[in-house]
Enzyme design. Structure first.
Site, PDB file in Angstrom:
ATOM      1  N   ARG A 263       0.869  -1.185   0.000  1.00 23.54           N
ATOM      2  CA  ARG A 263       0.000   0.000   0.000  1.00 23.54           C
ATOM      3  C   ARG A 263       0.902   1.229   0.000  1.00 23.54           C
ATOM      4  NH1 ARG A 263      -2.391   0.699   5.476  1.00 23.54           N
ATOM      5  NH2 ARG A 263      -0.955   2.442   5.604  1.00 23.54           N
ATOM      6  N   HIS A 267      -3.385   4.602   4.742  1.00 22.82           N
ATOM      7  CA  HIS A 267      -4.558   3.724   4.806  1.00 22.82           C
ATOM      8  C   HIS A 267      -5.778   4.451   4.235  1.00 22.82           C
ATOM      9  CE1 HIS A 267      -7.734   1.156   6.266  1.00 22.82           C
ATOM     10  NE2 HIS A 267      -8.230   2.154   6.957  1.00 22.82           N
ATOM     11  N   TYR A 276       4.233   4.802  11.591  1.00 27.09           N
ATOM     12  CA  TYR A 276       4.474   3.363  11.675  1.00 27.09           C
ATOM     13  C   TYR A 276       5.281   2.796  10.511  1.00 27.09           C
ATOM     14  CZ  TYR A 276       0.199   3.324   8.789  1.00 27.09           C
ATOM     15  OH  TYR A 276      -0.730   3.552   7.810  1.00 27.09           O
TER      16      TYR A 276
HETATM   17  C1  LIG Z   1     -15.420  -5.014  11.604  1.00 21.85           C
HETATM   18  C2  LIG Z   1     -14.495  -3.839  11.463  1.00 21.85           C
HETATM   19  N1  LIG Z   1     -13.592  -3.574  12.442  1.00 21.85           N
HETATM   20  C3  LIG Z   1     -12.798  -2.479  12.343  1.00 21.85           C
HETATM   21  C4  LIG Z   1     -12.893  -1.636  11.277  1.00 21.85           C
HETATM   22  C5  LIG Z   1     -12.016  -0.388  11.184  1.00 21.85           C
HETATM   23  N2  LIG Z   1     -11.023  -0.578  10.095  1.00 21.85           N
HETATM   24  C6  LIG Z   1     -11.237  -0.062   8.868  1.00 21.85           C
HETATM   25  S1  LIG Z   1     -10.078  -0.527   7.773  1.00 21.85           S
HETATM   26  C7  LIG Z   1      -9.246  -1.426   8.922  1.00 21.85           C
HETATM   27  C8  LIG Z   1      -7.998  -2.181   8.505  1.00 21.85           C
HETATM   28  C9  LIG Z   1      -8.268  -3.187   7.441  1.00 21.85           C
HETATM   29  O1  LIG Z   1      -7.086  -3.748   7.007  1.00 21.85           O
HETATM   30  P1  LIG Z   1      -7.036  -4.807   5.844  1.00 21.85           P
HETATM   31  O2  LIG Z   1      -8.074  -5.841   6.024  1.00 21.85           O
HETATM   32  O3  LIG Z   1      -5.624  -5.278   5.762  1.00 21.85           O
HETATM   33  O4  LIG Z   1      -7.436  -4.022   4.527  1.00 21.85           O
HETATM   34  P2  LIG Z   1      -6.753  -2.757   3.852  1.00 21.85           P
HETATM   35  O5  LIG Z   1      -7.345  -1.520   4.483  1.00 21.85           O
HETATM   36  O6  LIG Z   1      -5.280  -2.843   4.080  1.00 21.85           O
HETATM   37  O7  LIG Z   1      -7.112  -2.837   2.417  1.00 21.85           O
HETATM   38  C10 LIG Z   1      -9.884  -1.333  10.163  1.00 21.85           C
HETATM   39  C11 LIG Z   1      -9.365  -1.931  11.412  1.00 21.85           C
HETATM   40  C12 LIG Z   1     -13.850  -1.961  10.283  1.00 21.85           C
HETATM   41  N3  LIG Z   1     -14.020  -1.194   9.190  1.00 21.85           N
HETATM   42  N4  LIG Z   1     -14.622  -3.054  10.392  1.00 21.85           N
END
Ligand SMILES: Cc1ncc(C[n+]2csc(CCOP(=O)(O)OP(=O)(O)O)c2C)c(N)n1
Lengths: 368, 323
Positions: A263, A267, A276
């Site tokens: 990425r 985020h 980080y």
């Molecule tokens: C059930 C849930 N818990 C927490 C969140 C808050 N949150 C949004 S994105 C994220 C990280 C997701 O990481 P990943 O699955 O690796 O996907 P990426 O964003 O890297 O594409 C979190 C913790 C959420 N959207 N849904």
């Protein structure tokens, strides 16, 4: 329903992720993963990635100008998304998370409409049935079950379509993808679980997310083959997905694919990645840029010239400005629509509340 | 012909599956076993494993795949084996099932009917006697129905399956064996209407599901004391039939709400609020509530002290009349 026992060794991910293109564009043939694309198809992958990057950039700019509330960039993940989505047939379905702009553009989803979610005008604004592209899912990993259920439906209906769902490395820790893989394994539903391992879930790096040797190893427990590919290599993501699609369409069941990518952006636009990760890490990641890699490959094959670059650049700009206009012009939203589409068959129990809003609006207009 | 409430639901599922091949029944143990309460008895035999199937033991998986199946074009009728085991599916229900039609501006329809045996009174172990209806009724986008008679169980189930909206169908498990003299198929009032089960002049008793019978027994006993209770079976908790509630209070001037769920923020709170908003000048006494206590559902040997019963209702009737 499971057929003859599967040899567990066949489920194991390979030691090395499938990799077909070096960063300098050198192509390594792999008989297990042939590329069945003609020159136009190869150029198309490049075009889609470049358009994705431009629209992504435009979205970040729009957020900085206050036109979008927040935005989750897919910069660096273009190959993972475009290559995998391109391996599906038009009638196949995609169930995305919130980061799949590239997959959406492959599906010709109106990007301006897609961004309404981030603008805050509508929760979602595309018709999933038109593009075979589900609504973006914010709760992590939940869409994996929708893809599985849909695929179960297709199988019951003898409809030879395939579904694919995207989630992130963080998503592999949630319960729903695991329930989805359990269901898919048992029912042999034609679904592909495509994980973009972009190394971070917001700020949490992969090694704090899981102790599994690789994410693809997780699939084995559900009777699914775990596959891995270089996610910054669009030919690898295409070929590995294509194989899974053919497998699913032949009735051989689901596949789990881990695409190793990075990425490049924050985020979301609200994130501060300097807390980080280091500049050195970013600099290193830049060397694996999927778009430059594909351009190098096309050049080596004499499929690339300034004419193509100009055409693609122009088109990318055009789409980006279309998106900008679409966002500027997006209607603010009719407040009375709050009460629409809550029920197909509303039984009038919120009539009083609807009237309340109507009179608040009328009063506001009176003052104005 | 005597029909139990469980048989009525079984027949409704059977008839719906016969009429529309897109209706699918699935869940934990619904196939060969016919469900732990036998509500899905013989459906697999009759309609094959394609249309009535056992799923892996995963509640979020059951509801999440039901959403995908509904998007595809089926009309899923998933079963949650018990009220206390719906919680793993909570996110799929409130974040997706309830919201997706709205988020998609009506392009996605989710005709899913989730069957949940609920409530106590059968001496079950922990987590088998919960009344989670307020969670569902609090969630916009869901309809929440609960029948109190075998006739309604049949008719409301048929209506729920035929509806294009998601429905949480709460089955009062302690009334599964309650019988009515009726012949199926039967069509009762539309589910969104409350029904006056017994007319009366002194106090309106609002009830639903398992408490309909209890309220009827209370009305019977009250008659011996010279009190005339009107029993209103709400049938639908979302939407709530406010006009019927208000009309009843306008006749009697007094209202008591009865439900098994704990009192705080239960359905009784909403019903009391609507009555005082819309029938304030008809009220001769505050709206009172006969409910479970604000404690976890008790062990089986104590549930008789916890659950609202005829006496708890009659005490409130007296309090209301003495106001
Ligand atoms: C059930 C849930 N818990 C927490 C969140 C808050 N949150 C949004 S994105 C994220 C990280 C997701 O990481 P990943 O699955 O690796 O996907 P990426 O964003 O890297 O594409 C979190 C913790 C959420 N959207 N849904």
């Amino acid at each position: 329903m499971a057929d003859a026992a599967i040899d567990p060794r066949e489920l194991l991910p390979p030691d090395e992720p499938v990799h077909l293109l070096d960063p300098d564009g050198t192509y390594h043939e792999d008989p297990e993963h042939p590329i069945d694309l003609d020159d136009a198809g190869l150029r198309e992958l490049y075009r889609l990635m470049l358009v994705t990057r431009k629209v992504d950039r435009e979205a970040i700019n729009l957020q900085r100008q206050g036109q979008l509330g927040v935005y989750a960039s897919c910069m660096g993940q273009e190959a993972a998304q475009v290559g995998s989505a391109y391996a599906l047939a038009e009638e196949d379905w995609i169930f995305p998370s919130y980061r799949e702009l590239g997959a959406a553009l492959v599906r010709q989803v109106d990007a301006a409409g897609l961004l309404h979610l981030y603008r805050g005008t509508w929760l979602s604004d595309h018709d999933p049935y038109k593009h075979h592209f589900g609504l973006m899912s914010i709760p992590i990993g939940t869409q994996a079950l929708h893809a599985t259920g849909f695929a179960m439906g297709a199988r019951l209906d003898n409809n030879p379509i395939v579904t694919m769902t995207y989630f992130g490395d963080g998503g592999t820790s949630e319960g729903d993808p695991h329930e989805a893989m359990t269901f898919a394994g048992v029912t042999r539903a034609p679904v592909i679980f495509f994980v973009q391992n972009n190394q971070y879930a917001i700020s949490v790096p992969l090694e704090k997310q899981t102790a599994a040797p690789t994410l693809a190893h997780k699939a084995i427990g559900y009777g699914l083959p775990g596959r891995r590919c270089d996610g910054n290599d669009v030919l690898a993501t295409y070929a590995v997905t294509k194989k899974a699609v053919d497998r699913a369409r032949a009735g051989e069941g689901p596949t789990f694919i881990e695409a190793l990518t990075y990425r490049m952006e924050a985020h979301t636009t609200s994130d501060d990645p300097s807390r980080y990760r280091t500049q050195a890490e970013l600099d290193e990641a830049a060397l694996t840029d999927p778009i430059a890699r594909m351009r190098n490959f096309l050049q080596q094959r004499d499929l690339y010239d300034t004419e193509l670059e100009e055409a693609v650049e122009d088109q990318a700009k055009e789409v980006a400005s279309y998106v900008r206009a679409g966002i500027y012009d997006a209607p603010h939203g009719d407040p009375m629509e709050l009460f629409e589409h809550v029920y197909v068959d509303p039984t009038g129990h919120f009539d009083l509340q609807r009237e309340q809003l109507r009179s608040e609006l009328d009063a506001g207009q009176g003052e104005g | 012909m005597a029909v139990t409430l469980a048989q009525a639901i079984n027949q409704a599922l059977h008839d719906a599956m016969s009429e529309d091949e897109r209706v699918l029944v699935f869940g934990e143990d619904v196939g060969k076993l016919g469900g732990v309460f036998r509500v899905t008895d013989k459906l697999q035999e009759k309609f094959t494993e394609d249309r009535c199937f056992d799923t892996p033991l995963a509640e979020s998986g059951i509801i999440g795949t039901a959403i995908g199946l509904a998007m595809y074009g089926f009309r899923p009728v998933p079963e949650m084996q018990f009220d206390g085991f719906t919680y793993p599916a909570f996110e799929q229900i409130v974040s997706h099932l309830a919201k997706m039609p709205n988020r998609s501006r009506g392009t996605v329809k989710l005709p899913v009917t989730i069957r949940i045996p609920y409530g106590g009174g059968i001496g079950a172990v922990e987590h088998h006697s919960e009344s989670p209806e307020a969670y569902w009724a609090h969630t916009a986008g869901l309809k929440v129905f609960t029948p109190g008679t075998p006739e309604d169980a049949y008719s409301m189930m048929r209506a729920a399956i035929a509806m294009d909206d998601p429905v949480i169908f709460l089955e009062p498990k302690r009334r599964y064996w309650m019988k009515s003299d009726t012949t199926l198929p039967v069509q009762t009032e539309p589910p969104h209407r409350a029904v006056v089960r017994r007319e009366g002049t002194d106090v309106s008793v609002f009830c639903y599901g398992p408490m309909v019978r209890t309220a009827m027994e209370a009305a019977e006993a009250a008659a011996d004391e010279g009190w005339s209770l009107e029993v209103v079976d709400l049938r639908s908790l979302s939407p709530l039939d406010t006009p019927t509630m208000v009309a009843s209070v306008e006749r009697t001037g007094r209202a008591i709400v009865v439900h098994e769920a704990a009192q705080t923020l239960g359905m009784g709170a909403e019903i009391a609020a609507r009555i005082q908003e819309q029938a304030f000048y008809s009220l001769e006494a505050p709206v009172l509530r006969a409910t479970g206590y604000d404690t976890p559902y008790p062990p089986a040997k104590l549930e008789e002290f916890w659950l609202p019963d005829v006496d708890r209702i009659l005490d409130l009737v007296e309090r209301s009349l003495n106001y």
